[in-house]
Scaffold this active site. Structure first.
Site, PDB file in Angstrom:
ATOM      1  CD  GLU A 146     -53.140  88.172 -34.596  1.00  0.00           C
ATOM      2  OE1 GLU A 146     -54.091  87.346 -35.179  1.00  0.00           O
ATOM      3  OE2 GLU A 146     -52.670  87.621 -33.471  1.00  0.00           O
ATOM      4  N   GLY A 203     -45.144  86.238 -41.034  1.00  0.00           N
ATOM      5  CA  GLY A 203     -46.364  85.771 -40.105  1.00  0.00           C
ATOM      6  C   GLY A 203     -46.184  86.067 -38.636  1.00  0.00           C
ATOM      7  CG  ASP A 250     -51.836  91.013 -27.618  1.00  0.00           C
ATOM      8  OD1 ASP A 250     -52.754  90.151 -27.490  1.00  0.00           O
ATOM      9  OD2 ASP A 250     -50.538  90.837 -27.657  1.00  0.00           O
ATOM     10  CB  ALA A 310     -45.777  83.143 -25.450  1.00  0.00           C
ATOM     11  CG  LEU A 352     -40.674  84.607 -22.337  1.00  0.00           C
ATOM     12  CD1 LEU A 352     -40.610  86.074 -22.659  1.00  0.00           C
ATOM     13  CD2 LEU A 352     -39.212  83.924 -22.105  1.00  0.00           C
ATOM     14  CE  LYS A 402     -49.282  89.779 -24.545  1.00  0.00           C
ATOM     15  NZ  LYS A 402     -48.200  89.285 -25.787  1.00  0.00           N
ATOM     16  CB  VAL A 434     -48.065  88.155 -19.679  1.00  0.00           C
ATOM     17  CG1 VAL A 434     -47.198  89.266 -19.703  1.00  0.00           C
ATOM     18  CG2 VAL A 434     -49.451  88.481 -18.950  1.00  0.00           C
ATOM     19  CD  GLU A 439     -45.906  82.400 -16.639  1.00  0.00           C
ATOM     20  OE1 GLU A 439     -46.176  83.390 -16.721  1.00  0.00           O
ATOM     21  OE2 GLU A 439     -45.960  81.746 -15.377  1.00  0.00           O
ATOM     22  CE  LYS A 465     -53.426  88.776 -25.301  1.00  0.00           C
ATOM     23  NZ  LYS A 465     -52.825  87.560 -25.867  1.00  0.00           N
ATOM     24  N   GLY A 483     -45.479  83.217 -31.066  1.00  0.00           N
ATOM     25  CA  GLY A 483     -45.057  81.875 -32.042  1.00  0.00           C
ATOM     26  C   GLY A 483     -45.962  80.672 -31.457  1.00  0.00           C
TER      27      GLY A 483
END
Length: 890
Positions: free
Chosen positions: A734, A731, A745, A677, A679, A749, A675, A672, A645, A867
């Protein structure tokens, strides 16, 4: 020209010459096969023995066999080449350097040791060495005379240098006899009669040469011996009509082979060399160049002109007289069939016009070969005074000729406003100077505007008989160059359509050659791929690619070649002989000795030089330093795909520069994964805007981590700190949960989406509600932060309880308010029935309010937004989008 039968000849060839008359001498057209062996093939006793075996095997199969040999070359570096020694001796003697005697000693040693190894019959050995010693003494005497005079003539030099072929031919014939088969050698000077030609070569007097060969055959009874005797002639040498020894100049031994082939009207001529044949492109530049099975004479001419390793155009002329195939073979790989150069092919023409051919078909090679001439300079003579003035072009090229410059290519506009041509770079200055002097008055009067040069260019030629009158072939070539981001400086094509020639910048020569070759010989879309950041997402992407490569290549003609993987401290690059890395073993290779210290400049250059016409670098890192390289990559024609990003949410000016390069060029920049992942968030925005819709607001839960935390928090009695702890253990966060809870983060976005909608927002313009308690923002470590977080559970428990009392749920969202030109990141309460309120798990959800999708009926995109699997999948999707833009089927 079109024949009455409705057939179109694809090539123009020399008319067959009538067979010479005569009752005796050579039995022409009776099935002779000619084999020519170059200096490398006869470079040692072992190699000469192999050549002799090949000739014997041919004769024993019932074929009339005729060999042509060059002077001995070398089998190992450092050994003396016979022709070089003879040339050196001549030069030294004419300059009164007594060292010429040392060259003769080298020659004597080389031939004596070779004869000792080959000539097992003492009589054959003694006879050979006696002749050799006699001729060597004659050479000594002649060279001594040159040394005394301090000069030489061309006739003397030709006489001296031709001895190498004499010694090899005599040695081969004797060696065959020692093997128990009949053989005789022929001094080509007793047969071939040639005259000097205007272009620096020689022309053959076929009438006298045929008569001489008949006389030799009659004298020695060769015709009667037939296939029971191997004949070996000397290459390279001949005589003038006055009987003076001379040579056949450039490619002389090959020329000898085709001349003797024509004199014999042979059935085939084999030229034995050290390569498998003629390649579709220079294999030193194009790793996947293929050895061509067939070439027409015209194609061979065109490729030879552009420097391909093919016969010299003059060499094919004798074979063309009787349509004799010439086959280039590899002496060191005799299993390879080689390349056959033969007569014309015929193309059907049923309706008076050549039918259109499907250029998408893989069944036709429209382009046979692609070659380049590097280091040329374009010279442009431009001015209104050129138009309609007879003799101007003649004056231009006559001036260039007088300046001693060779014109490589000519291109002229139909308006006659300018004449453009290419010369070798080292000749450009002389050509321009001569033209400026010749047209001095026209320049002063303004009839000629200027004589300009474009330096550092290269000429690329695509050659093929199937190009003739086939619609779409030129488009394929220029499309390949455009996709590879190669600019075409000039274009030329002859009416025969065997050749399309373009001029490109010298720096683009290799890339252009690979791009065009790939277009006609490989998969539709071949891409060199570099991956930066082999972390969790990077590793997952490489695994996903490995699983799909075979299917992409077979079903969609997409050939993705991962050629480099770079991390913070080291990188793994494909080897010189490999087209890509092995994705099944890359981790072991990267961790082991296969890797080298990371160098992004070297990494970038390797991706560019990997040999594919297209390149993409995938940045799976979160590095701002790597993001700063995108501009340079795009400007150099490298497509960029990234989930990083930093570039799109960083400096606004830099972001706009990246988008402008993307819009104005042929390189693609896809992000893509920045923002949503996997999607389709960015693509949804683009589709809405491109279809004429207007976005008024984008609102969403953009963090899978925070989605999980607030979808879980409040469903039981667990405090906020315990939910964060569980998310970390699963998990979702971070390593330091503050990176997620800070909201930075999400803010990045928001900035990315705002910019996609046309807002000029900087990251500093977006207010962020951080979920990190202020006293813990400077905690020494993540562990320290987690240990103290329970101290602040009360405030969050109160907020979630108040929302629940109102029938609402807390959600951490990012908002782009396009109408008001703002963005925000904050914790908001939503009704439990709202799409955001009913969210569960770690899904992301984004709503779009537009002119068409109004409030209450917003367009909603929902799904896993975090993920490694989904992020890598989104990145892979962008890579395939690049492929589609580069021509892969959708």
């Amino acid at each position: 020209a079109r024949a009455a039968s409705g057939l179109v000849r694809a090539e123009a060839v020399a008319e067959p010459a009538p067979a010479p008359a005569g009752s005796g001498g050579v039995d022409r057209g009776s099935g002779y096969e000619v084999h020519k062996f170059g200096g490398t093939c006869v470079g040692s006793a072992e190699r000469i023995s192999g050549c002799c075996d090949l000739l014997i095997d041919s004769a024993k199969s019932g074929v009339k066999t005729f060999g042509i040999v060059s002077a001995m070359g070398v089998a190992n570096k450092g050994e003396p080449k016979v022709t070089d020694c003879l040339i050196n001796a001549t030069d030294m003697a004419s300059s009164r350097d007594p060292a010429y005697l040392e060259e003769l000693i080298k020659l004597e040693h080389k031939h004596q040791t070779t004869a000792e190894a080959l000539l097992t019959d003492k009589k054959e050995y003694d006879a050979y060495m006696a002749s050799f010693a006699e001729e060597l003494e004659d050479l000594k005497a002649m060279l001594k005379a040159m040394s005394i005079a301090g000069t030489s003539t061309q006739a003397f030099a030709d006489f001296v240098v031709g001895h190498g072929e004499l010694w090899t031919a005599r040695l081969c014939a004797a060696a065959i006899r020692c093997k128990g088969f009949d053989a005789e050698w022929i001094d080509a000077r007793d047969v071939l009669v040639v005259t000097d030609a205007e272009d620096g070569g020689v022309d053959v007097n076929y009438e006298r040469s045929n008569a001489n060969l008949d006389a030799v055959f009659d004298k020695r009874g060769h015709a009667g011996a037939g296939a029971n005797r191997v004949l070996i002639a000397t290459g390279f040498i001949a005589r003038t009509p006055d009987g003076i020894p001379t040579t056949l100049k450039r490619n002389g031994s090959d020329y000898s082979a085709t001349i003797f082939g024509a004199l014999l009207i042979a059935s085939n001529i084999s030229i034995w060399t050290d390569v498998d044949g003629v390649y579709s492109a220079d294999p030193r530049v194009v790793k996947e160049a293929v050895c061509l099975k067939q070439l027409s004479y015209n194609e061979a001419w065109e490729l030879a002109y552009f420097g391909a390793n093919v016969l010299h155009p003059r060499t094919t002329l004798p074979a063309m007289r009787y349509s004799i195939p010439v086959t280039l073979r590899n002496y060191f790989n005799q299993a390879a069939p080689g390349t056959s150069i033969s007569d014309a092919c015929v193309v059907s023409d049923d309706d008076g016009c050549v039918p259109s051919v499907d250029t998408a078909s893989g069944s036709v090679n429209f382009v046979t070969g692609i070659a380049t001439i590097d280091d040329v300079c374009l010279i442009n003579v431009e001015g209104t005074g050129l138009a309609g003035v007879p003799g101007t072009a003649n004056a231009v090229f006559e001036t260039v000729k007088q300046a001693g410059c060779n014109v490589v290519m000519i291109s002229q506009a139909s308006s006659e406003h300018s004449i453009c041509f290419a010369v070798r770079s080292h000749e450009a200055s002389a050509a321009k100077k001569a033209l400026s002097a010749r047209f001095e008055k026209a320049i002063a009067a303004g009839r000629i505007k200027e004589i300009s040069t474009v330096e550092d260019c290269a000429v690329l030629a695509a050659v093929g008989r199937n190009m003739c009158q086939t619609p779409g072939v030129s488009a394929m070539l220029f499309d390949a160059l455009a996709q590879a981001n190669v600019n075409v400086v000039a274009i030329a094509q002859g009416a025969s359509e065997y050749n399309i020639t373009v001029v490109v910048k010298n720096a683009d020569s290799k890339k252009a050659l690979n791009a065009v070759h790939s277009k006609f010989y490989l998969s539709k879309t071949v891409i060199s791929v570099g991956v930066v950041g082999p972390g969790l997402v990077g590793k997952t992407l490489l695994r996903q690619m490995d699983e799909q490569l075979a299917e992409l290549k077979s079903d969609y003609a997409v050939d993705l070649r991962v050629v480099g993987i770079a991390g913070n401290s080291k990188m793994l690059l494909s080897g010189d002989d490999a087209v890509n890395l092995d994705l099944a073993t890359w981790e072991a290779d990267y961790s082991g000795s296969g890797s080298v210290a990371a160098d992004m400049d070297a990494f970038t250059q390797h991706v560019l030089d990997a040999g594919s016409p297209n390149a993409v670098i995938i940045d799976c890192s979160a590095s701002e330093d790597v993001a700063s390289l995108y501009k340079g990559w795009l400007q150099r024609g490298i497509n960029v795909v990234t989930p990083n990003k930093k570039a799109n949410s960083g400096d606004l000016k830099y972001y706009k520069e990246l988008r402008n390069i993307q819009r104005n060029g042929y390189t693609h920049y896809f992000y893509e994964g920045t923002v949503g992942a996997g999607l389709p968030i960015i693509s949804t925005v683009r589709n809405l805007l491109d279809s004429g819709d207007r976005v008024s607001k984008i609102e969403g839960i953009f963090s899978g981590t925070l989605s999980y935390i607030f979808n879980t928090f409040g469903t039981d009695d667990k405090p906020f700190s315990d939910v964060v702890k569980t998310a970390k253990e699963l998990g979702y966060t971070e390593p330091d949960p503050r990176d997620d809870l800070s909201g930075m983060d999400v803010a990045r976005k928001v900035v990315i989406l705002a910019r996609e909608c046309g807002l000029d927002l900087e990251l500093s313009d977006v207010p962020i509600e951080s979920l990190v308690p202020e006293p813990l923002r400077d905690a020494a470590s993540a562990d320290d932060f987690m240990a103290r977080l329970p101290e602040f559970d009360g405030e969050m428990t109160t907020r979630v309880a108040e929302a629940a009392a109102r029938g609402e749920k807390l959600r951490y969202v990012g908002v782009v308010d396009v109408k008001n030109g703002t963005g925000a990141v904050e914790l908001r309460a939503y009704d439990a029935a709202h799409p955001f309120g009913s969210l569960s798990g770690s899904d992301n959800i984004i709503s779009f309010e537009t002119k068409r999708y109004v409030e209450g009926q917003a367009l909603v995109v929902r799904g896993p937004g975090a993920g490694a699997e989904v992020t890598a999948g989104g990145v892979f999707g962008d890579v395939l989008r690049v492929c589609q833009y580069l021509g892969a089927p959708s």
